[in-house]
Design an enzyme around this catalytic site. Structure first.
Site, PDB file in Angstrom:
ATOM      1  N   ILE A  98      41.497  26.366 -29.647  1.00 16.16           N
ATOM      2  CA  ILE A  98      42.286  27.243 -29.157  1.00 16.16           C
ATOM      3  C   ILE A  98      42.586  28.705 -29.716  1.00 16.16           C
ATOM      4  O   ILE A  98      42.361  29.825 -29.056  1.00 16.16           O
ATOM      5  CB  ILE A  98      43.902  26.753 -29.156  1.00 16.16           C
ATOM      6  N   VAL A 111      52.090  29.436 -29.594  1.00 19.94           N
ATOM      7  CA  VAL A 111      51.194  28.391 -28.579  1.00 19.94           C
ATOM      8  C   VAL A 111      50.822  27.540 -29.354  1.00 19.94           C
ATOM      9  O   VAL A 111      50.212  26.600 -28.450  1.00 19.94           O
ATOM     10  CB  VAL A 111      50.304  29.508 -27.811  1.00 19.94           C
ATOM     11  N   GLY A 112      51.214  27.193 -30.503  1.00 21.50           N
ATOM     12  CA  GLY A 112      50.632  25.917 -31.302  1.00 21.50           C
ATOM     13  C   GLY A 112      51.710  24.772 -30.838  1.00 21.50           C
ATOM     14  O   GLY A 112      51.523  24.234 -30.010  1.00 21.50           O
ATOM     15  N   ARG A 113      52.317  24.552 -31.878  1.00 17.93           N
ATOM     16  CA  ARG A 113      53.316  23.316 -32.111  1.00 17.93           C
ATOM     17  C   ARG A 113      54.910  24.137 -32.273  1.00 17.93           C
ATOM     18  O   ARG A 113      54.738  24.874 -33.411  1.00 17.93           O
ATOM     19  CB  ARG A 113      52.852  22.247 -32.715  1.00 17.93           C
ATOM     20  N   ASP A 172      56.241  29.691 -26.740  1.00 22.74           N
ATOM     21  CA  ASP A 172      56.025  28.768 -25.494  1.00 22.74           C
ATOM     22  C   ASP A 172      56.295  27.223 -25.898  1.00 22.74           C
ATOM     23  O   ASP A 172      56.331  26.482 -25.264  1.00 22.74           O
ATOM     24  CB  ASP A 172      54.570  29.004 -25.194  1.00 22.74           C
ATOM     25  N   GLU A 198      61.419  19.648 -26.783  1.00 24.26           N
ATOM     26  CA  GLU A 198      61.263  20.236 -25.650  1.00 24.26           C
ATOM     27  C   GLU A 198      61.855  18.967 -24.825  1.00 24.26           C
ATOM     28  O   GLU A 198      61.662  17.914 -24.811  1.00 24.26           O
ATOM     29  CB  GLU A 198      59.727  20.492 -25.631  1.00 24.26           C
ATOM     30  N   HIS A 249      56.458  25.503 -22.410  1.00 22.35           N
ATOM     31  CA  HIS A 249      55.389  24.838 -22.596  1.00 22.35           C
ATOM     32  C   HIS A 249      54.355  24.904 -21.638  1.00 22.35           C
ATOM     33  O   HIS A 249      53.640  23.809 -21.072  1.00 22.35           O
ATOM     34  CB  HIS A 249      55.571  23.408 -23.171  1.00 22.35           C
ATOM     35  N   GLY A 286      49.123  26.488 -21.820  1.00 20.20           N
ATOM     36  CA  GLY A 286      47.671  25.845 -21.472  1.00 20.20           C
ATOM     37  C   GLY A 286      47.872  24.657 -20.464  1.00 20.20           C
ATOM     38  O   GLY A 286      47.865  23.511 -21.057  1.00 20.20           O
TER      39      GLY A 286
END
Lengths: 316, 316
Positions: free
Chosen positions: B152, B229-231, B255, B260, B279, B282
């Protein structure tokens, strides 16, 4: 331009005049004067042999000024002030390009990605505390068409290709030009317009381009994003409004409009599929203006036509 | 994985299960079952030798399933369900990558350009019918730092470099990897963090990355844009909030968050310099899942470790 001309007395006007004059203060043999905002006095014009500004004063034509440098890239207003005919002995008109093609390309890429990523809709959802993925807007392999393949159009193509887009240029003659993937003539462009995901207008304002983006051209589009970074008057507002209603245009991003600032009661302020920015896609950098003036001055001193000279017959 | 294993009975669950099962219906020797949403029955697990889904059912560990394919790229939840220790004889865990690195890279580029172009502020001005150029936000030659140099992170670097950005990767070991301009070890990264315009988190969630983006790391930043945009749990929310207040972080684009959907009363919904998306950077494409399953199945049938296999000891 077969005679040599070395500019020695330049009047500068407009918001960048002081900064540019400061930088030009280092140049041997070139004196500068900064005109009061919005006005160039008869005394200044009588003194000057050259002029630089965003606008061209109406009394310049009768002066001894032999060279006019436009601080911006668009010169339609300057040409109207000077008179558009390539009269023998009139002043040479040059313009600034510099980092503008890349800046405008970056603006276009940012707006295209914002549209694809639906950033505005997600921002509205955030304001309502709504966590809801939207259906993905996949542009598939529909590409971008850029109307206008000059310095600005080529800059846009370069940035968009770096972003992974296929970019077709469209102009009057259809001759290939880097870095476009392909260049087609406007008269052969129907299929490209029908298939494109994004149409970018990077046209100068001339008799041929005024109102070009109207009903007939929009009718070829199918759910396209339209981005205007050329000149506002290239677009017919009523034609755009109808194309937004009919599905030819899904969204319009307008950095330029025919009257700036846009009047407060115009429909475009409130249309949910119109994005307006106040003519900011290609900021004029003082360093670019200084570099352009020096480059043009040196060419004129050698008796050459500057690369940044405007073709008075074409109008850009 | 020295023994050969050919999957013949795969249970699929989750929102893409039916579409993926349809595509796998063409594969000779592979039967599929689609589990009811959110549940995998004991009968299905007793039948299956392999499983694919976004989540891993808790009762899978005691089944005869030898291979688990995660439909997403992030596998922290799958690892928790399976137990994270690389126990001998446990199922192989593989994951989907496909077009996701490029999609996430495009998301990051879009958000970075939206920040630079101040699109949100212009949209607010448009809503108030205000035509007013804002001071240009020139990032100068400050570049981008990407935390995480896996598939990524590398995809993000590729897209951002296409957009003209210099991209430094940061990881634990500092070994060079294409297409980063430079890779540095996190322990040597202070100067890079201090100089960067944008910090992107593309980290998996492991014991080492949980809470890594907290007070100590943010303290190195100077007016940076942070994009996660990871975790979600890689970021400490209170640390981010303080860094936004102190000027270390000028804007955060999230994101992913640690829970969540984000609870409705969380401060991040309403912070004017926090951008939230649910989220979506991707999206998992069904075709990518199908291709990944086929690629992994063939590797396992040859007795090889699939390239998409998760390292259970590292956790990604």
């Amino acid at each position: 331009m077969s005679t040599r001309f070395t500019a020695r007395r330049m009047v500068l006007s407009g918001p960048l005049a002081a900064a540019v004059a400061r930088a030009l203060g280092e140049v041997p043999g070139l004196a500068t004067r900064v005109a009061a905002a919005g006005d160039v006095s008869a005394a200044d014009l009588a003194w000057a042999d050259s002029y630089a500004g965003f606008t061209v004063p109406g009394n310049l034509g009768s002066s001894a000024v032999r060279w006019v440098h436009a601080m911006a890239a668009g010169v339609d207003a300057a040409l109207r002030s000077l008179g558009t005919s390539p009269a023998v002995g009139g002043p040479v008109l040059t313009r600034t390009v510099g980092s503008m093609p890349r800046a405008i390309g970056t603006y276009v890429l940012g707006q295209v990605l914002a549209d694809h990523l639906q950033l505005a809709r997600y921002r509205d959802q955030q304001a309502r505390h709504v966590w809801a993925p939207l259906a993905n807007r996949a542009p598939g392999n529909r590409g971008v068409v850029v109307l206008g393949t000059g310095e600005i159009g080529a800059g846009i193509a370069g940035v968009l290709r770096g972003g992974g887009f296929r970019v077709v240029g469209m102009n009057t003659h259809g001759r290939a030009r880097a870095p476009f993937d392909e260049v087609v003539a406007l008269r052969d462009g129907a299929a490209h317009l029908a298939g494109c995901d994004v149409l970018v207008c990077a046209l100068p304002l001339t008799d041929a381009t005024r109102g070009l983006l109207g009903h007939d051209l929009f009718a070829h589009l199918d759910d396209a994003l339209v981005v205007n970074v050329g000149r506002g008057a290239c677009v017919v507002p009523a034609g755009l409004r109808a194309a937004l209603a009919d599905g030819h245009v899904r969204h319009a991003v307008l950095d330029v409009v025919e009257t700036e600032p846009l009047p407060g009661d115009d429909w475009r302020w409130d249309h949910e599929r119109v994005t307006l920015t106040p003519h900011v896609s290609g900021p004029t950098e003082p360093a670019d203006v200084v570099a352009a003036i020096l480059q043009c001055r040196e060419a004129l001193a050698r008796g050459e036509r500057p690369a940044l000279a405007v073709d008075l017959a074409r109008g850009y």
